[in-house]
Design a protein around this motif. Structure first.
Motif, PDB file in Angstrom:
ATOM      1  N   TYR A  18      -6.993  47.091 -80.559  1.00  0.00           N
ATOM      2  CA  TYR A  18      -8.451  47.033 -80.682  1.00  0.00           C
ATOM      3  C   TYR A  18      -9.120  47.748 -79.503  1.00  0.00           C
ATOM      4  O   TYR A  18     -10.088  48.482 -79.682  1.00  0.00           O
ATOM      5  N   GLY A  70     -11.560  50.880 -79.549  1.00  0.00           N
ATOM      6  CA  GLY A  70     -12.884  50.751 -78.941  1.00  0.00           C
ATOM      7  C   GLY A  70     -13.183  51.873 -77.961  1.00  0.00           C
ATOM      8  O   GLY A  70     -14.312  52.391 -77.918  1.00  0.00           O
ATOM      9  N   LYS A 109     -16.301  54.456 -78.415  1.00  0.00           N
ATOM     10  CA  LYS A 109     -17.312  54.613 -77.366  1.00  0.00           C
ATOM     11  C   LYS A 109     -17.613  56.083 -77.088  1.00  0.00           C
ATOM     12  O   LYS A 109     -18.718  56.418 -76.672  1.00  0.00           O
ATOM     13  N   ILE A 116     -17.730  49.067 -82.874  1.00  0.00           N
ATOM     14  CA  ILE A 116     -17.475  48.430 -81.581  1.00  0.00           C
ATOM     15  C   ILE A 116     -17.765  46.931 -81.668  1.00  0.00           C
ATOM     16  O   ILE A 116     -16.979  46.103 -81.181  1.00  0.00           O
ATOM     17  N   ILE A 164     -14.985  45.249 -83.562  1.00  0.00           N
ATOM     18  CA  ILE A 164     -13.780  45.147 -82.728  1.00  0.00           C
ATOM     19  C   ILE A 164     -13.921  44.005 -81.728  1.00  0.00           C
ATOM     20  O   ILE A 164     -12.991  43.224 -81.521  1.00  0.00           O
ATOM     21  N   GLN A 165     -15.090  43.894 -81.115  1.00  0.00           N
ATOM     22  CA  GLN A 165     -15.297  42.818 -80.144  1.00  0.00           C
ATOM     23  C   GLN A 165     -15.140  41.455 -80.813  1.00  0.00           C
ATOM     24  O   GLN A 165     -14.578  40.530 -80.239  1.00  0.00           O
TER      25      GLN A 165
END
Length: 190
Positions: A102, A106, A110, A120, A123-124
């Motif tokens: 992940y 990410g 970015k 993003i 993923i968080q």
């Protein structure tokens, strides 16, 4: 918590299948590299959905190599594959490995700035789920709140992704005995 992770699996599989399902052209009656990659991606997602993680992982590994060669190591298509490998690792209970995948994805997202903020945020949220599964409440909280800020920043508060986040936040706060906050998140999601 497994049912939440399973729900996220389906959301990610569907979203990334859509991202990668562009119609390639035929070259002299043969499939293009992009068409073959898309076909293999669909097979990998199908295997992932039915729980055939070994087959899915094997296919995603092949797709990853192909996409790095064709699109470059820092492409969105590579990040999409890394996320799906992370999902498989999560399903197998290999949370540290999932977090690594992940995070790799990410870092790539970015590079594309605001264009990939939704990815993003998702993923968080997946990283937060991994931390919850391992009992690391502090890091889970950090990642859930970060995902919440990202989704609020890009204004997708009526999306499936945001609703899933609110449900996951409600579960998180319920499991950490923050019942009032849990109920507030449940109310926001309905």
């Amino acid at each position: 918590m497994k049912w939440v992770l399973q729900h996220r699996l389906y959301v990610f599989s569907f979203l990334f299948l859509l991202v990668c399902s562009q119609k390639p052209t035929m070259v002299f009656g043969q499939k293009t590299a992009k068409e073959l990659s898309t076909e293999m991606f669909r097979k990998a997602v199908d295997a992932l959905i039915v729980g055939d993680y070994d087959s899915s992982l094997s296919l995603f590994d092949k797709i990853l190599k192909t996409r790095i060669e064709n699109d470059g190591a820092n492409s969105v298509s590579v990040a999409n594959v890394l996320v799906n490998i992370g999902v498989i690792k999560s399903q197998l209970g290999l949370y540290d490995q999932a977090i690594q995948y992940y995070n790799q994805a990410g870092q790539i997202y970015k590079l594309f700035g605001d264009e990939q903020l939704k990815s993003i945020g998702s993923i968080q949220q997946n990283i937060a789920i991994c931390y919850m599964e391992t009992g690391d409440i502090e890091n889970a909280s950090i990642y859930y709140e970060s995902a919440n800020r990202v989704f609020q920043k890009i204004g997708i508060l009526n999306s499936v992704e945001y609703e899933a986040l609110l449900i996951n936040l409600a579960i998180f706060y319920g499991e950490t005995s923050s019942f009032q906050v849990a109920f507030e998140n449940i109310e926001k999601s309905v």
